[in-house]
Write a protein that holds these residues in place. Structure first.
Motif, PDB file in Angstrom:
ATOM      1  N   VAL A 357     -69.573  28.958  29.638  1.00 33.08           N
ATOM      2  CA  VAL A 357     -68.989  28.626  30.942  1.00 33.08           C
ATOM      3  C   VAL A 357     -67.571  29.209  31.041  1.00 33.08           C
ATOM      4  CG1 VAL A 357     -67.826  26.428  30.399  1.00 33.08           C
ATOM      5  CG2 VAL A 357     -68.898  26.733  32.631  1.00 33.08           C
ATOM      6  N   ARG A 358     -67.183  29.581  32.238  1.00 39.83           N
ATOM      7  CA  ARG A 358     -65.844  30.133  32.448  1.00 39.83           C
ATOM      8  C   ARG A 358     -64.884  28.992  32.809  1.00 39.83           C
ATOM      9  NH1 ARG A 358     -63.273  33.367  36.147  1.00 39.83           N
ATOM     10  NH2 ARG A 358     -64.569  32.530  37.815  1.00 39.83           N
ATOM     11  N   PHE A 359     -63.694  29.024  32.242  1.00 38.56           N
ATOM     12  CA  PHE A 359     -62.662  28.056  32.628  1.00 38.56           C
ATOM     13  C   PHE A 359     -61.702  28.767  33.568  1.00 38.56           C
ATOM     14  CE2 PHE A 359     -64.484  26.162  28.949  1.00 38.56           C
ATOM     15  CZ  PHE A 359     -64.354  24.800  29.129  1.00 38.56           C
ATOM     16  N   THR A 360     -61.494  28.192  34.738  1.00 35.74           N
ATOM     17  CA  THR A 360     -60.723  28.892  35.756  1.00 35.74           C
ATOM     18  C   THR A 360     -59.279  28.406  35.861  1.00 35.74           C
ATOM     19  OG1 THR A 360     -61.521  27.301  37.368  1.00 35.74           O
ATOM     20  CG2 THR A 360     -62.739  29.399  37.201  1.00 35.74           C
ATOM     21  N   HIS A 361     -59.010  27.198  35.435  1.00 42.12           N
ATOM     22  CA  HIS A 361     -57.670  26.627  35.616  1.00 42.12           C
ATOM     23  C   HIS A 361     -57.252  25.824  34.384  1.00 42.12           C
ATOM     24  CE1 HIS A 361     -59.230  27.204  39.677  1.00 42.12           C
ATOM     25  NE2 HIS A 361     -57.984  27.242  40.108  1.00 42.12           N
ATOM     26  N   ALA A 362     -55.959  25.812  34.139  1.00 37.45           N
ATOM     27  CA  ALA A 362     -55.377  24.980  33.072  1.00 37.45           C
ATOM     28  C   ALA A 362     -53.966  24.624  33.509  1.00 37.45           C
ATOM     29  CB  ALA A 362     -55.336  25.751  31.760  1.00 37.45           C
ATOM     30  N   TRP A 363     -53.625  23.359  33.449  1.00 33.76           N
ATOM     31  CA  TRP A 363     -52.268  22.966  33.859  1.00 33.76           C
ATOM     32  C   TRP A 363     -51.891  21.655  33.170  1.00 33.76           C
ATOM     33  CZ3 TRP A 363     -56.563  22.033  36.877  1.00 33.76           C
ATOM     34  CH2 TRP A 363     -56.743  20.721  37.340  1.00 33.76           C
ATOM     35  N   GLY A 364     -50.642  21.308  33.285  1.00 37.78           N
ATOM     36  CA  GLY A 364     -50.185  20.059  32.681  1.00 37.78           C
ATOM     37  C   GLY A 364     -49.135  19.399  33.551  1.00 37.78           C
ATOM     38  N   GLY A 365     -48.740  18.218  33.148  1.00 36.84           N
ATOM     39  CA  GLY A 365     -47.716  17.491  33.900  1.00 36.84           C
ATOM     40  C   GLY A 365     -47.097  16.432  33.007  1.00 36.84           C
ATOM     41  N   TYR A 366     -46.118  15.733  33.558  1.00 39.85           N
ATOM     42  CA  TYR A 366     -45.419  14.695  32.810  1.00 39.85           C
ATOM     43  C   TYR A 366     -45.729  13.310  33.368  1.00 39.85           C
ATOM     44  CZ  TYR A 366     -42.782  17.952  30.014  1.00 39.85           C
ATOM     45  OH  TYR A 366     -42.433  18.910  29.103  1.00 39.85           O
ATOM     46  N   LEU A 367     -46.118  12.415  32.463  1.00 42.57           N
ATOM     47  CA  LEU A 367     -46.296  11.020  32.861  1.00 42.57           C
ATOM     48  C   LEU A 367     -45.201  10.179  32.201  1.00 42.57           C
ATOM     49  CD1 LEU A 367     -47.716   9.691  30.144  1.00 42.57           C
ATOM     50  CD2 LEU A 367     -49.752  10.714  31.130  1.00 42.57           C
ATOM     51  N   GLY A 368     -45.009   8.977  32.696  1.00 42.91           N
ATOM     52  CA  GLY A 368     -43.939   8.114  32.193  1.00 42.91           C
ATOM     53  C   GLY A 368     -44.510   6.992  31.335  1.00 42.91           C
ATOM     54  N   MET A 369     -44.088   6.979  30.063  1.00 46.38           N
ATOM     55  CA  MET A 369     -44.612   5.977  29.113  1.00 46.38           C
ATOM     56  C   MET A 369     -43.539   4.925  28.825  1.00 46.38           C
ATOM     57  SD  MET A 369     -47.013   5.080  26.978  1.00 46.38           S
ATOM     58  CE  MET A 369     -48.112   6.444  26.739  1.00 46.38           C
ATOM     59  N   PRO A 370     -43.737   3.670  29.276  1.00 44.52           N
ATOM     60  CA  PRO A 370     -42.757   2.627  28.961  1.00 44.52           C
ATOM     61  C   PRO A 370     -42.901   2.161  27.515  1.00 44.52           C
ATOM     62  CG  PRO A 370     -44.339   1.906  30.653  1.00 44.52           C
ATOM     63  CD  PRO A 370     -44.857   3.190  30.081  1.00 44.52           C
ATOM     64  N   ARG A 371     -41.872   1.567  26.985  1.00 48.46           N
ATOM     65  CA  ARG A 371     -41.867   1.130  25.581  1.00 48.46           C
ATOM     66  C   ARG A 371     -42.992   0.137  25.311  1.00 48.46           C
ATOM     67  NH1 ARG A 371     -42.488   0.542  21.249  1.00 48.46           N
ATOM     68  NH2 ARG A 371     -41.089   0.338  19.457  1.00 48.46           N
ATOM     69  N   ASP A 372     -43.321  -0.721  26.294  1.00 50.78           N
ATOM     70  CA  ASP A 372     -44.359  -1.739  26.091  1.00 50.78           C
ATOM     71  C   ASP A 372     -45.595  -1.475  26.965  1.00 50.78           C
ATOM     72  OD1 ASP A 372     -43.367  -2.281  28.569  1.00 50.78           O
ATOM     73  OD2 ASP A 372     -42.970  -4.402  28.219  1.00 50.78           O
ATOM     74  N   TRP A 373     -45.745  -0.269  27.464  1.00 49.63           N
ATOM     75  CA  TRP A 373     -46.907   0.172  28.251  1.00 49.63           C
ATOM     76  C   TRP A 373     -47.006  -0.493  29.622  1.00 49.63           C
ATOM     77  CZ3 TRP A 373     -50.909   3.553  26.260  1.00 49.63           C
ATOM     78  CH2 TRP A 373     -50.710   3.963  24.949  1.00 49.63           C
ATOM     79  N   MET A 374     -46.059  -1.355  29.945  1.00 46.91           N
ATOM     80  CA  MET A 374     -46.150  -2.144  31.172  1.00 46.91           C
ATOM     81  C   MET A 374     -45.354  -1.486  32.299  1.00 46.91           C
ATOM     82  SD  MET A 374     -47.116  -4.694  32.910  1.00 46.91           S
ATOM     83  CE  MET A 374     -47.756  -6.086  32.060  1.00 46.91           C
ATOM     84  N   PRO A 375     -45.981  -1.156  33.427  1.00 45.68           N
ATOM     85  CA  PRO A 375     -45.199  -0.641  34.553  1.00 45.68           C
ATOM     86  C   PRO A 375     -44.225  -1.709  35.048  1.00 45.68           C
ATOM     87  CG  PRO A 375     -47.562  -0.673  35.069  1.00 45.68           C
ATOM     88  CD  PRO A 375     -47.392  -1.331  33.746  1.00 45.68           C
ATOM     89  N   THR A 376     -43.194  -1.276  35.746  1.00 49.29           N
ATOM     90  CA  THR A 376     -42.179  -2.228  36.208  1.00 49.29           C
ATOM     91  C   THR A 376     -41.849  -1.995  37.675  1.00 49.29           C
ATOM     92  OG1 THR A 376     -41.193  -2.375  34.018  1.00 49.29           O
ATOM     93  CG2 THR A 376     -39.786  -2.997  35.852  1.00 49.29           C
ATOM     94  N   VAL A 377     -41.854  -3.080  38.428  1.00 51.22           N
ATOM     95  CA  VAL A 377     -41.409  -3.040  39.818  1.00 51.22           C
ATOM     96  C   VAL A 377     -40.297  -4.069  39.931  1.00 51.22           C
ATOM     97  CG1 VAL A 377     -42.055  -3.370  42.230  1.00 51.22           C
ATOM     98  CG2 VAL A 377     -43.751  -2.484  40.605  1.00 51.22           C
ATOM     99  N   SER A 378     -39.138  -3.632  40.426  1.00 54.95           N
ATOM    100  CA  SER A 378     -38.042  -4.597  40.555  1.00 54.95           C
ATOM    101  C   SER A 378     -37.205  -4.261  41.774  1.00 54.95           C
ATOM    102  CB  SER A 378     -37.162  -4.581  39.298  1.00 54.95           C
ATOM    103  OG  SER A 378     -36.504  -3.338  39.188  1.00 54.95           O
ATOM    104  N   PHE A 379     -36.577  -5.298  42.319  1.00 54.96           N
ATOM    105  CA  PHE A 379     -35.574  -5.076  43.361  1.00 54.96           C
ATOM    106  C   PHE A 379     -34.433  -6.040  43.122  1.00 54.96           C
ATOM    107  CE2 PHE A 379     -33.846  -5.836  47.709  1.00 54.96           C
ATOM    108  CZ  PHE A 379     -33.184  -4.607  47.777  1.00 54.96           C
ATOM    109  N   ASP A 380     -33.254  -5.483  42.883  1.00 59.87           N
ATOM    110  CA  ASP A 380     -32.080  -6.297  42.628  1.00 59.87           C
ATOM    111  C   ASP A 380     -31.283  -6.402  43.936  1.00 59.87           C
ATOM    112  OD1 ASP A 380     -29.989  -7.655  41.389  1.00 59.87           O
ATOM    113  OD2 ASP A 380     -28.922  -5.786  41.027  1.00 59.87           O
ATOM    114  N   ARG A 381     -31.278  -7.612  44.469  1.00 62.03           N
ATOM    115  CA  ARG A 381     -30.688  -7.806  45.802  1.00 62.03           C
ATOM    116  C   ARG A 381     -29.180  -7.513  45.804  1.00 62.03           C
ATOM    117  NH1 ARG A 381     -33.292  -8.711  49.739  1.00 62.03           N
ATOM    118  NH2 ARG A 381     -35.203  -9.074  48.604  1.00 62.03           N
ATOM    119  N   SER A 382     -28.484  -7.792  44.697  1.00 63.64           N
ATOM    120  CA  SER A 382     -27.024  -7.598  44.734  1.00 63.64           C
ATOM    121  C   SER A 382     -26.660  -6.106  44.714  1.00 63.64           C
ATOM    122  CB  SER A 382     -26.351  -8.352  43.593  1.00 63.64           C
ATOM    123  OG  SER A 382     -26.831  -7.860  42.373  1.00 63.64           O
TER     124      SER A 382
END
Ligand SMILES: Cc1cc2nc3c(=O)[nH]c(=O)nc-3n(C[C@H](O)[C@H](O)[C@H](O)COP(=O)(O)OP(=O)(O)OC[C@H]3O[C@@H](n4cnc5c(N)ncnc54)[C@H](O)[C@@H]3O)c2cc1C
Length: 473
Positions: A357-382
């Motif tokens: 089979v022919r391979f037509t494309h190859a690419w890469g990218g960057y993902l973000g790995m947190p120290r504890d694997w847990m995504p974080t959503v925060s909003f600091d009102r101050s």
């Protein structure tokens, strides 16, 4: 062969269609929007035009029609992981179900998993409502065990789902049943999970940007934020302008945030790489099966997953190049032919009928790995500072969840997601260098050795428990 980074090596303007197959075949016009010039004041100013920034903007605008929202994107919307990923809109959360139970208890673990299932549905609803040509297909996910050594992990995961009362969404298959679905080599069993979808990520992220604009949002491209200023009158600054915000500024730059001082140690920028075949013939698909087009993955420590594209190609993805000292993000690191060639060999290992089979494309990218694997959503009102970050390789659905949650936090309206564990004020930081580099490179190397041993049917290396321990949250 594609320039896997999407970056221009010649100093010429970027040809963004070189970034990934998805951007190459996107139905959207990729001509960059105008950059920010001068000073502008809006209610909410967002850094980053990937899924995170765009979902946040979308829900802010949809639910508050008079709000003013602007996005600053350093390249074009979808330049980051959102325009390059494997196309799985998965029901899987970045933290494993077992770890969720251990850390937050069964009830919150269940709530989190159900919220991700709901996010997959919500992405489908918005795609339909906004008429985005995202190739959204509810295919489910097939986790296979390749070789006997991978089977216990699948059985353990199934038992965990049963324990949470989620057994009905999952079904165990024995080797013969798995082979009936997909004629790959070395299958010893599988688990089929309903609910997940596959999609064309670049069309989704580009379509979402158009939807944000239709709702009144403003997007500036070619606008790299070089300074984040939280506070009573917060702002984001670029080389040619300043975006001030009345209510909030939002950091939605995922892995790339590692280059800004405030976020340098919050996530590790890790590469993830993909190879893609030409469209297979009808006869090849007859031979392979995989008629359901499920998202397909094995239990390999270095991660490998396969997607069947709408035009009948096989996409194969796995973790990629070694971590770079100082959390450096380097486009040339994504142009690693040896890694892509090894990945092509793996595809032929899964499906020996694809030797030629022919391979037509190859690419890469960057993902973000947190120290504890847990995504974080925060909003600091101050400080009026919002952030959503750290999805590892599972952000296509999770960013929707995070964007909805953050939009609600900023406008003080309940999204019903505030109780989820990803809503937390801060993330644990990665170690300082050179400890970070030494440990991450060791774990990357050990995981590759574990996979090689398991594939060859040999005993795991003696240091496998140490590598697992270091990589666990
Ligand atoms: C190769 C690969 C395969 C993947 N496969 C899958 C998959 O199949 N399923 C899945 O769920 N997840 C997958 N992921 C992860 C998923 O793609 C991400 O979690 C998700 O896209 C993150 O979206 P985001 O908007 O937070 O980040 P990004 O998409 O990276 O967007 C961040 C944006 O911010 C911009 N930016 C950064 N810094 C600045 C600045 N200073 N100023 C202005 N703009 C800035 C960037 O240019 C970028 O456009 C994969 C990731 C990669 C790299």
């Amino acid at each position: 062969m594609f320039d896997a980074s999407g970056a221009s090596a010649t100093g010429q303007p970027h040809d963004y269609r070189q970034t990934s197959f998805w951007l190459a075949t996107s139905t959207d016009d990729l001509t960059p929007r105008a950059p920010l010039r001068g000073t502008l004041t809006v209610d909410v100013a967002i850094l980053g035009g990937g899924f995170s920034g765009l979902w946040t903007a979308y829900y802010l605008l949809r639910d508050n029609p008079s709000i003013e929202v602007a996005i600053l994107e350093k390249e074009i919307c979808g330049f980051g992981a959102s325009g390059r990923n494997g196309g799985w809109c998965s029901t899987r959360f970045p933290v494993t179900t077992n770890a969720l139970i251990r850390r937050f208890g069964a009830s919150r673990a269940r709530e989190t998993i159900l919220a991700v299932h709901e996010a997959v549905e919500e992405v489908g609803r918005v795609v339909a409502l906004e008429e985005i040509d995202a190739h959204y297909r509810k295919t489910g996910v097939l986790s296979v065990a390749r070789g006997a050594a991978q089977l216990p992990a699948i059985h353990a995961e199934y038992r965990t789902y049963e324990q949470l009362g989620l057994g009905a969404q999952n079904r165990l298959l024995d080797a013969a049943e798995a082979y009936e679905r997909i004629r790959a080599t070395n299958l010893s069993g599988a688990m089929l999970t309903s609910g997940g979808a596959t999609l064309q990520p670049a069309n989704l992220v580009r379509g979402l940007a158009r939807a944000v604009e239709r709702c009144g949002g403003v997007i500036f491209e070619g606008s790299e934020v070089t300074r984040i200023e939280p506070g009573e009158q917060p702002s984001l600054s670029t080389a040619s302008g300043t975006l001030r915000a009345r209510k909030a500024i939002v950091a939605a730059g995922e892995a790339y945030l590692a280059h800004l001082p405030q976020f340098h140690r919050t996530v590790l920028p890790l590469t993830s790489m993909i190879v893609l075949t030409e469209p297979l013939t009808h006869a090849q698909w007859q031979e392979i099966g995989w008629q359901g087009g499920e998202g397909l993955s094995s239990q390999a420590k270095t991660t490998n997953y396969l997607t069947r594209t709408l035009d009948g190609r096989i996409l194969y993805g796995s973790r990629g190049a070694p971590y770079l000292f100082g959390s450096r993000i380097s486009d040339p690191a994504l142009r690693n032919d040896a890694i892509y060639e090894a990945m092509r060999t793996k595809v032929r290992g899964w499906f020996p009928i694809l030797q030629d089979v022919r391979f037509t494309h190859a690419w890469g990218g960057y993902l973000g790995m947190p120290r504890d694997w847990m995504p974080t959503v925060s909003f600091d009102r101050s400080s009026k500072m919002g952030r959503l970050q750290g999805y590892t390789g599972r952000g296509v659905s999770t960013t929707n969840l995070a964007g909805r949650l953050l939009a609600g936090l900023i406008t003080q309206s309940s999204s019903g997601l505030e109780g989820l564990p990803l809503h937390r004020p801060r993330m644990p930081l990665w170690e300082v260098e050179p400890m970070r580099w030494a440990a991450v490179r060791y774990v990357q190397n050990a995981f590759a050795r574990i996979d090689e041993a398991e594939e060859a049917g040999e005993r795991r290396p003696w240091d496998a428990p140490l590598a697992n321990y270091l990589a666990s949250a």
